[in-house]
Design an enzyme around this catalytic site. Structure first.
Site, PDB file in Angstrom:
ATOM      1  N   SER A   1      -1.332  26.946  -5.012  1.00 13.35           N
ATOM      2  CA  SER A   1      -0.950  28.344  -5.233  1.00 13.35           C
ATOM      3  C   SER A   1      -1.461  28.843  -6.576  1.00 13.35           C
ATOM      4  O   SER A   1      -1.526  30.052  -6.813  1.00 13.35           O
ATOM      5  CB  SER A   1       0.574  28.499  -5.188  1.00 13.35           C
ATOM      6  OG  SER A   1       1.071  28.062  -3.955  1.00 13.35           O
TER       7      SER A   1
ATOM      8  N   ASP B   1       6.516  21.668 -26.344  1.00 15.53           N
ATOM      9  CA  ASP B   1       6.617  20.327 -25.759  1.00 15.53           C
ATOM     10  C   ASP B   1       7.751  20.340 -24.751  1.00 15.53           C
ATOM     11  O   ASP B   1       8.390  21.372 -24.520  1.00 15.53           O
ATOM     12  CB  ASP B   1       6.872  19.269 -26.849  1.00 15.53           C
ATOM     13  CG  ASP B   1       6.314  17.894 -26.436  1.00 15.53           C
ATOM     14  OD1 ASP B   1       6.558  17.475 -25.291  1.00 15.53           O
ATOM     15  OD2 ASP B   1       5.635  17.262 -27.256  1.00 15.53           O
TER      16      ASP B   1
ATOM     17  N   GLU C   1      12.143  12.897  -0.406  1.00 15.56           N
ATOM     18  CA  GLU C   1      11.011  12.265  -1.079  1.00 15.56           C
ATOM     19  C   GLU C   1       9.677  12.793  -0.544  1.00 15.56           C
ATOM     20  O   GLU C   1       8.727  13.005  -1.296  1.00 15.56           O
ATOM     21  CB  GLU C   1      11.110  10.742  -0.888  1.00 15.56           C
ATOM     22  CG  GLU C   1       9.882   9.949  -1.301  1.00 15.56           C
ATOM     23  CD  GLU C   1       9.645   9.937  -2.796  1.00 15.56           C
ATOM     24  OE1 GLU C   1      10.585  10.253  -3.547  1.00 15.56           O
ATOM     25  OE2 GLU C   1       8.512   9.635  -3.203  1.00 15.56           O
TER      26      GLU C   1
ATOM     27  N   HIS D   1      13.556  11.618   3.213  1.00 17.77           N
ATOM     28  CA  HIS D   1      12.957  12.882   3.600  1.00 17.77           C
ATOM     29  C   HIS D   1      12.757  13.834   2.433  1.00 17.77           C
ATOM     30  O   HIS D   1      11.677  14.389   2.284  1.00 17.77           O
ATOM     31  CB  HIS D   1      13.624  13.553   4.789  1.00 17.77           C
ATOM     32  CG  HIS D   1      12.616  14.446   5.435  1.00 17.77           C
ATOM     33  ND1 HIS D   1      11.644  13.970   6.273  1.00 17.77           N
ATOM     34  CD2 HIS D   1      12.314  15.742   5.209  1.00 17.77           C
ATOM     35  CE1 HIS D   1      10.803  14.947   6.561  1.00 17.77           C
ATOM     36  NE2 HIS D   1      11.184  16.030   5.933  1.00 17.77           N
TER      37      HIS D   1
ATOM     38  N   HIS E   1       0.849  -1.199   0.000  1.00 21.51           N
ATOM     39  CA  HIS E   1       0.000   0.000   0.000  1.00 21.51           C
ATOM     40  C   HIS E   1       0.884   1.249   0.000  1.00 21.51           C
ATOM     41  O   HIS E   1       0.685   2.159  -0.806  1.00 21.51           O
ATOM     42  CB  HIS E   1      -0.932  -0.008   1.208  1.00 21.51           C
ATOM     43  CG  HIS E   1      -1.584   1.324   1.476  1.00 21.51           C
ATOM     44  ND1 HIS E   1      -2.572   1.840   0.667  1.00 21.51           N
ATOM     45  CD2 HIS E   1      -1.374   2.269   2.428  1.00 21.51           C
ATOM     46  CE1 HIS E   1      -2.947   3.028   1.128  1.00 21.51           C
ATOM     47  NE2 HIS E   1      -2.226   3.309   2.191  1.00 21.51           N
TER      48      HIS E   1
ATOM     49  N   SER F   1      13.347   6.226 -14.168  1.00 18.99           N
ATOM     50  CA  SER F   1      12.261   6.992 -14.794  1.00 18.99           C
ATOM     51  C   SER F   1      12.176   8.393 -14.199  1.00 18.99           C
ATOM     52  O   SER F   1      12.054   9.391 -14.929  1.00 18.99           O
ATOM     53  CB  SER F   1      10.942   6.234 -14.596  1.00 18.99           C
ATOM     54  OG  SER F   1       9.852   7.061 -14.843  1.00 18.99           O
ATOM     55  N   SER F   2      12.265   8.484 -12.878  1.00 13.90           N
ATOM     56  CA  SER F   2      12.160   9.795 -12.221  1.00 13.90           C
ATOM     57  C   SER F   2      13.321  10.699 -12.568  1.00 13.90           C
ATOM     58  O   SER F   2      13.142  11.901 -12.796  1.00 13.90           O
ATOM     59  CB  SER F   2      12.124   9.618 -10.697  1.00 13.90           C
ATOM     60  OG  SER F   2      10.917   9.067 -10.298  1.00 13.90           O
TER      61      SER F   2
ATOM     62  N   TYR G   1       9.079  15.724   0.473  1.00 15.49           N
ATOM     63  CA  TYR G   1       8.828  17.048  -0.119  1.00 15.49           C
ATOM     64  C   TYR G   1       8.603  16.952  -1.617  1.00 15.49           C
ATOM     65  O   TYR G   1       7.897  17.786  -2.193  1.00 15.49           O
ATOM     66  CB  TYR G   1       9.948  18.017   0.248  1.00 15.49           C
ATOM     67  CG  TYR G   1       9.938  18.266   1.728  1.00 15.49           C
ATOM     68  CD1 TYR G   1       8.898  19.004   2.285  1.00 15.49           C
ATOM     69  CD2 TYR G   1      10.862  17.697   2.572  1.00 15.49           C
ATOM     70  CE1 TYR G   1       8.809  19.185   3.652  1.00 15.49           C
ATOM     71  CE2 TYR G   1      10.780  17.871   3.937  1.00 15.49           C
ATOM     72  CZ  TYR G   1       9.760  18.608   4.466  1.00 15.49           C
ATOM     73  OH  TYR G   1       9.667  18.774   5.821  1.00 15.49           O
TER      74      TYR G   1
ATOM     75  N   LYS H   1       4.069  29.749   3.780  1.00 15.40           N
ATOM     76  CA  LYS H   1       3.178  29.343   2.695  1.00 15.40           C
ATOM     77  C   LYS H   1       1.712  29.424   3.123  1.00 15.40           C
ATOM     78  O   LYS H   1       0.871  29.975   2.412  1.00 15.40           O
ATOM     79  CB  LYS H   1       3.513  27.921   2.244  1.00 15.40           C
ATOM     80  CG  LYS H   1       4.817  27.867   1.487  1.00 15.40           C
ATOM     81  CD  LYS H   1       5.028  26.516   0.871  1.00 15.40           C
ATOM     82  CE  LYS H   1       5.983  26.616  -0.301  1.00 15.40           C
ATOM     83  NZ  LYS H   1       5.360  27.184  -1.489  1.00 15.40           N
TER      84      LYS H   1
ATOM     85  N   TRP I   1       7.355  -0.180   3.868  1.00 15.52           N
ATOM     86  CA  TRP I   1       7.864   0.452   2.634  1.00 15.52           C
ATOM     87  C   TRP I   1       9.307   0.897   2.806  1.00 15.52           C
ATOM     88  O   TRP I   1      10.031   1.064   1.837  1.00 15.52           O
ATOM     89  CB  TRP I   1       6.970   1.613   2.207  1.00 15.52           C
ATOM     90  CG  TRP I   1       7.241   2.929   2.888  1.00 15.52           C
ATOM     91  CD1 TRP I   1       6.807   3.318   4.121  1.00 15.52           C
ATOM     92  CD2 TRP I   1       8.012   4.021   2.379  1.00 15.52           C
ATOM     93  NE1 TRP I   1       7.260   4.571   4.411  1.00 15.52           N
ATOM     94  CE2 TRP I   1       8.002   5.038   3.364  1.00 15.52           C
ATOM     95  CE3 TRP I   1       8.710   4.259   1.192  1.00 15.52           C
ATOM     96  CZ2 TRP I   1       8.655   6.257   3.196  1.00 15.52           C
ATOM     97  CZ3 TRP I   1       9.372   5.476   1.038  1.00 15.52           C
ATOM     98  CH2 TRP I   1       9.335   6.454   2.027  1.00 15.52           C
TER      99      TRP I   1
ATOM    100  N   ARG J   1       2.068   0.949  15.107  1.00 13.98           N
ATOM    101  CA  ARG J   1       1.626   0.760  13.729  1.00 13.98           C
ATOM    102  C   ARG J   1       2.111  -0.600  13.235  1.00 13.98           C
ATOM    103  O   ARG J   1       2.902  -1.270  13.896  1.00 13.98           O
ATOM    104  CB  ARG J   1       2.151   1.879  12.832  1.00 13.98           C
ATOM    105  CG  ARG J   1       3.655   1.929  12.743  1.00 13.98           C
ATOM    106  CD  ARG J   1       4.150   3.189  12.070  1.00 13.98           C
ATOM    107  NE  ARG J   1       3.977   3.137  10.621  1.00 13.98           N
ATOM    108  CZ  ARG J   1       4.835   3.662   9.746  1.00 13.98           C
ATOM    109  NH1 ARG J   1       5.913   4.300  10.164  1.00 13.98           N
ATOM    110  NH2 ARG J   1       4.619   3.586   8.463  1.00 13.98           N
TER     111      ARG J   1
ATOM    112  N   HIS K   1      15.534  12.576  11.778  1.00 11.14           N
ATOM    113  CA  HIS K   1      14.379  12.689  12.682  1.00 11.14           C
ATOM    114  C   HIS K   1      13.434  11.494  12.511  1.00 11.14           C
ATOM    115  O   HIS K   1      12.519  11.333  13.298  1.00 11.14           O
ATOM    116  CB  HIS K   1      13.655  14.030  12.526  1.00 11.14           C
ATOM    117  CG  HIS K   1      12.895  14.217  11.264  1.00 11.14           C
ATOM    118  ND1 HIS K   1      12.709  15.438  10.677  1.00 11.14           N
ATOM    119  CD2 HIS K   1      12.267  13.343  10.445  1.00 11.14           C
ATOM    120  CE1 HIS K   1      11.991  15.307   9.583  1.00 11.14           C
ATOM    121  NE2 HIS K   1      11.715  14.045   9.413  1.00 11.14           N
ATOM    122  N   HIS K   2      13.677  10.680  11.492  1.00 14.61           N
ATOM    123  CA  HIS K   2      12.921   9.434  11.379  1.00 14.61           C
ATOM    124  C   HIS K   2      13.525   8.340  12.255  1.00 14.61           C
ATOM    125  O   HIS K   2      13.035   7.218  12.261  1.00 14.61           O
ATOM    126  CB  HIS K   2      12.907   8.952   9.924  1.00 14.61           C
ATOM    127  CG  HIS K   2      12.222   9.904   8.994  1.00 14.61           C
ATOM    128  ND1 HIS K   2      10.887   9.847   8.716  1.00 14.61           N
ATOM    129  CD2 HIS K   2      12.698  10.962   8.279  1.00 14.61           C
ATOM    130  CE1 HIS K   2      10.558  10.807   7.870  1.00 14.61           C
ATOM    131  NE2 HIS K   2      11.641  11.502   7.591  1.00 14.61           N
TER     132      HIS K   2
ATOM    133  N   THR L   1       7.164  26.663   5.908  1.00 16.17           N
ATOM    134  CA  THR L   1       5.844  26.075   5.669  1.00 16.17           C
ATOM    135  C   THR L   1       4.757  27.007   6.173  1.00 16.17           C
ATOM    136  O   THR L   1       3.726  27.203   5.519  1.00 16.17           O
ATOM    137  CB  THR L   1       5.745  24.706   6.367  1.00 16.17           C
ATOM    138  OG1 THR L   1       6.918  23.959   6.059  1.00 16.17           O
ATOM    139  CG2 THR L   1       4.536  23.929   5.883  1.00 16.17           C
TER     140      THR L   1
END
Lengths: 369, 528
Positions: free
Chosen positions: B271, B108, B258, B256, B79, B172-173, B260, B334, B144, B453, B305-306, B331
């Protein structure tokens, strides 16, 4: 000043939720049983209230705008943008608020990390899926596993009050003493977590990590493994019983007596029937989680016991793999005593669909170590 | 999209432009590739959503009912992986394909054939991920994040298929990001300076740099995992001199940024939408650009921090706590900007605006729970609990996914030439928002009360909130079928949209016809 505010906020909320900590719809952190957990509780409340305050202010403005500045009430757009003063202000103020949060948090971090001057040390080893506790300098060690019956898990029996949060052998510690926990793991990463103590530390195979707690009051405190460690991750709880010093001393000497009795058992001559009978209990507690209660296993990760080349092959090979492990299979030499190993070998060879007829005596296991 | 072909078919026959299946397989057209990305993303969203409903069905009551624990772990893992790499990221790339050339006034992307390759690489990766369920041993089951030693211990070929899939998705990315950066830096219409670009283009430019910087790091971690699994290396095994925690450092150095990567384009989307429906320009364009850049830079210095519970020195915990707390400053800038944009506007609340306002509010709740989690002592209490699950669904579902839905409603008139059904759109919005909160808000409470979890069964004191979450989850899942229905209905016809259905004054995309012709801006417009 800030610290006092935190504590009074925390205390106010404690009184609201403490009685509720085990009830349904619990909304907050569990009632703290250590000074550190109390600080964590207070920090969380402080930050929660600051966030709620900011939320009400900021989104109050947004909803004011949503109701007053809409086209349907005839509001015309005012074409303004950019205001350097405003932009500087709404950058600086958050920095100040953050500093106010960081200051008490920093003090708590420093306190949490101070493992010096401990009154006693316990080595805790996580393995799939149980905890081993070793009281250093006391020569007391035991394994702690889930004691909730499988029938409750599979909805064949009514679930008890402490469903999934109960163990056969809880960790026992004296009240008011600084207990240092030396944490490691034998296979994958686990995490030892007792919410009421404010302690959560990963147990990392090959490394020893330290943490500590000093319980303020006697009682039973429950936690769970907090790092995904495989299929039975949800089934390796932690239970800590905090006792008065005298009760703890009595418990400790009872543990030593029991260990001595078990050692004596290793030297006597056992019959096959007795070994198989004891082996069934050892197997169901330690082995069935992977190899299955019926010996079917979960191939390919966990091989079947029934018809297994090891369990029907030479005794030496069978003993070796139990003592020393292989790949995922953990080594049991430090976990099970001689009698238990001899018993589980007898059970695996003469039950679960196998019938080799042979077995070894506990004394032979002792000799093979 | 079929209307697009029908209307403009004749113009392109002489270009030797393929039709039928080959139109899509061999496409070098940014609009067609964008369309394929968006459909791919929607399909994966439903697939991974179905997995989530499996999780919630098992968690409806205490005890094991439907799913064995080892399969439960596969559900949570897939998931997460598929939602991140299959649904959210491809959706943003779909928007980038469709909208960036239209927004900067070019015909293009810079490398159309690479663009084709970026998309078609995703298909084998998706097949590998989904097929891993059916190989012996089954799919990856270690979360994951795939922490070793657990992911080294798992003998299933499914783990290797996942590693290979993520490698392919990484390629690809990276290729896609190079394409987007080159396009934005070199192909803007005359007069469009960097500081005149629409904010969505800015956020994608920054996101593309984040992707290029972080994806190779993931590739490194995965390759080390693969060699530890099969070739006897011991990068993550202490018995051979390695360290399991090393994987976590490398993984989160990717992981991390990722996070963002999945939220900055969403910031760009709202925006764009909020000024349209406030009938006012964005309050602080420049500060939004600086804030986005600041978030991107900070994202590379907060990874540990993870990992506060792995055991790191006081100095490490303090550094990562302070740097993480700092992220709330840009943040906050924003959020304040969006509200200042609405302030004294002439607001209307069509479906895209409803989604955008909900994103501002609900994402902020996720931001606040992120701030709570930044505080090390509190994080140690909440790490790996349902509080974290609540937190990242507030930023990824009510941040990223709902921004994507809002943006689909915003631009679908441009894509199809037809207006969507406004009352159905609003129904979809309210169902989604209410069901989302029923699902995920109670998880704050179960997390605080101590529910870990990634467990298939739980203690009795968590039963009530879990049942509420499960009911909400099924409502949320079913509501998304309405979204599919609305999209299909709009493609098939409806009220004609006209070139500029929102009557916005900004955005070159509204100067071309609706549906946007197959080729646009062959002669670049001039931006004043």
């Amino acid at each position: 000043m800030i610290k006092r505010t935190i504590f009074s906020l925390g205390a106010a909320f404690l009184s609201m939720f403490a009685v509720n900590s085990h009830a349904a719809y619990a909304l907050n952190l569990r009632a703290p049983a250590t000074d550190i957990a109390g600080q964590v509780y207070g920090l969380h409340m402080l930050i929660l209230w600051i966030c709620i305050g900011i939320f009400i202010l900021v989104f109050g403005l947004m909803f004011y705008s949503i109701f007053k500045h809409r086209k349907s009430v005839g509001h015309k757009a005012v074409q303004f943008h950019e205001n350097h003063l405003l932009e500087v202000v709404w950058t600086i103020i958050p920095v100040i608020i953050l500093a106010a949060m960081a200051y008490p948090a920093t003090k708590t971090i420093v306190a949490m990390k101070d493992t010096s001057a401990a009154d006693m040390s316990i080595k805790v080893t996580g393995s799939q899926w149980k905890w081993a506790y070793d009281y250093l300098d006391q020569d007391v060690k035991f394994i702690s596993t889930l004691s909730t019956p499988q029938d409750q898990v599979h909805n064949k029996a009514e679930k008890g009050e402490n469903y999934l949060l109960e163990v056969d052998n809880p960790l026992v510690v004296p009240v008011g003493k600084k207990v240092k926990i030396l944490l490691t793991a034998s296979d994958v990463i686990h995490a030892w977590w007792v919410p009421s103590f404010g302690v959560k530390q990963d147990a990392i195979p090959g490394f020893v990590r330290e943490t500590w707690f000093r319980a303020d009051k006697t009682g039973t405190y429950r936690g769970q493994c907090a790092e995904l460690c495989g299929k039975a991750h949800g089934f390796m709880p932690i239970v800590v019983e905090v006792k008065e010093q005298a009760d703890y001393d009595a418990w400790l000497s009872a543990q030593k007596d029991a260990a001595a009795a078990a050692d004596a058992g290793a030297d006597k001559e056992w019959t096959k029937v007795d070994l198989v009978a004891q082996g069934e209990a050892v197997y169901n507690k330690n082995c069935s989680v992977c190899h299955g209660a019926t010996g079917a296993g979960i191939p390919p990760a966990f091989p079947a016991m029934t018809g297994s080349a090891v369990a029907t092959g030479p005794l030496e090979g069978h003993l070796d793999i139990i003592l020393n492990g292989k790949n995922i299979m953990p080594a049991w030499r430090d976990v099970l005593n001689d009698t238990d190993i001899a018993a589980v070998i007898a059970y695996e060879r003469n039950a679960l669909g196998n019938s080799t007829g042979d077995f070894i005596q506990p004394s032979a296991v002792k000799a093979a170590r | 999209m079929s209307t697009t072909t029908a209307t403009h078919h004749d113009d392109h026959e002489d270009h030797g432009h393929p039709t039928g299946v080959m139109r899509w397989v061999a496409s070098t057209n940014h609009k067609d590739i964008g369309t394929m990305y968006l459909w791919f993303s929607l399909f994966m969203f439903f697939f991974a959503g179905a997995l989530a409903l499996g999780i919630r069905a098992e968690l409806f009551q205490p005890g094991l009912q439907f799913i064995e624990p080892e399969n439960f772990n596969k559900l949570t893992t897939l998931h997460g992986l598929i939602m991140i790499f299959g649904a959210i990221m491809p959706a943003f790339v779909g928007f980038a394909n469709w909208m960036i050339p239209l927004m900067i006034g070019t015909s293009d992307l810079a490398f159309p054939r690479l663009n084709n390759m970026s998309f078609w690489l995703m298909i084998p990766a998706a097949i590998l991920l989904m097929a891993s369920i059916f190989v012996p041993g089954g799919a990856v089951a270690g979360g994951w994040t795939m922490y070793p030693p657990l992911s080294v211990q798992n003998p299933s070929m499914g783990v290797d298929m996942t590693i290979l899939a993520l490698h392919i998705l990484g390629i690809s990315s990276i290729v896609g990001s190079i394409n987007i950066i080159t396009t934005i830096l070199n192909m803007r219409a005359p007069g469009m300076s960097l500081m005149k670009m629409p904010l969505f283009v800015w956020t994608w430019l920054i996101t593309a740099f984040l992707l290029i910087a972080s994806m190779p790091v993931l590739a490194g971690a995965l390759t080390m995992l693969l060699t530890d699994r099969h070739f006897g290396t011991t990068f993550f095994d202490a018995a051979g001199g390695g360290d399991p925690v090393l994987f976590q450092h490398v993984f989160w150095f990717f992981g991390h940024p990722e996070v963002y990567i999945m939220i900055l384009p969403a910031f760009g989307l709202i925006s764009t939408i909020i000024p349209t429906f406030a009938r006012k320009p964005l309050f602080g364009y420049a500060s939004m650009v600086y804030a986005t850049s600041a978030i991107a830079l900070l994202s590379f210095v907060v990874w540990a921090h993870h990992m506060f519970t792995t055991g790191m020195p006081v100095a490490g915990q303090l550094f990562f706590m302070y740097s993480t707390m700092l992220i709330s400053v840009p943040t906050g800038v924003k959020v304040f900007n969006w509200i200042a944009t609405m302030w004294k506007g002439s607001l209307t609340f069509e479906t895209p605006m409803l989604f955008s306002v909900a994103v501002v509010l609900l994402f902020t709740i996720g931001g606040f729970s992120g701030l709570v989690l930044a505080i090390v002592p509190v994080d140690i209490q909440l790490q790996d609990t349902y509080y974290v699950v609540a937190h990242f669904h507030y930023v990824l579902f009510s941040g990223a996914a709902m921004a994507i839905m809002g943006a689909v409603y915003y631009w679908i008139p441009k894509w199809t030439g037809f207006m969507y059904d406004e009352s159905l759109g609003k129904t979809h919005f309210w169902l989604t928002t209410i069901a989302f909160n029923i699902t995920f808000f109670p998880m704050h409470f179960t997390g605080l009360a101590g529910m870990p979890r990634r467990i298939p069964d739980y203690a009795l004191q968590f039963a009530e909130f879990n049942m509420i979450s499960s009911i909400g989850a099924f409502a949320l899942g079913v509501s998304q079928l309405l979204f599919l229905y609305i999209v299909v209905k709009t493609i098939r016809g409806g009220k004609l949209a006209g070139d500029n259905p929102w009557e916005t004054v900004e955005g070159l995309e509204w100067t071309v016809p609706s549906p946007a012709p197959f080729h646009t801006f062959e002669t670049p417009p001039t931006v004043k």
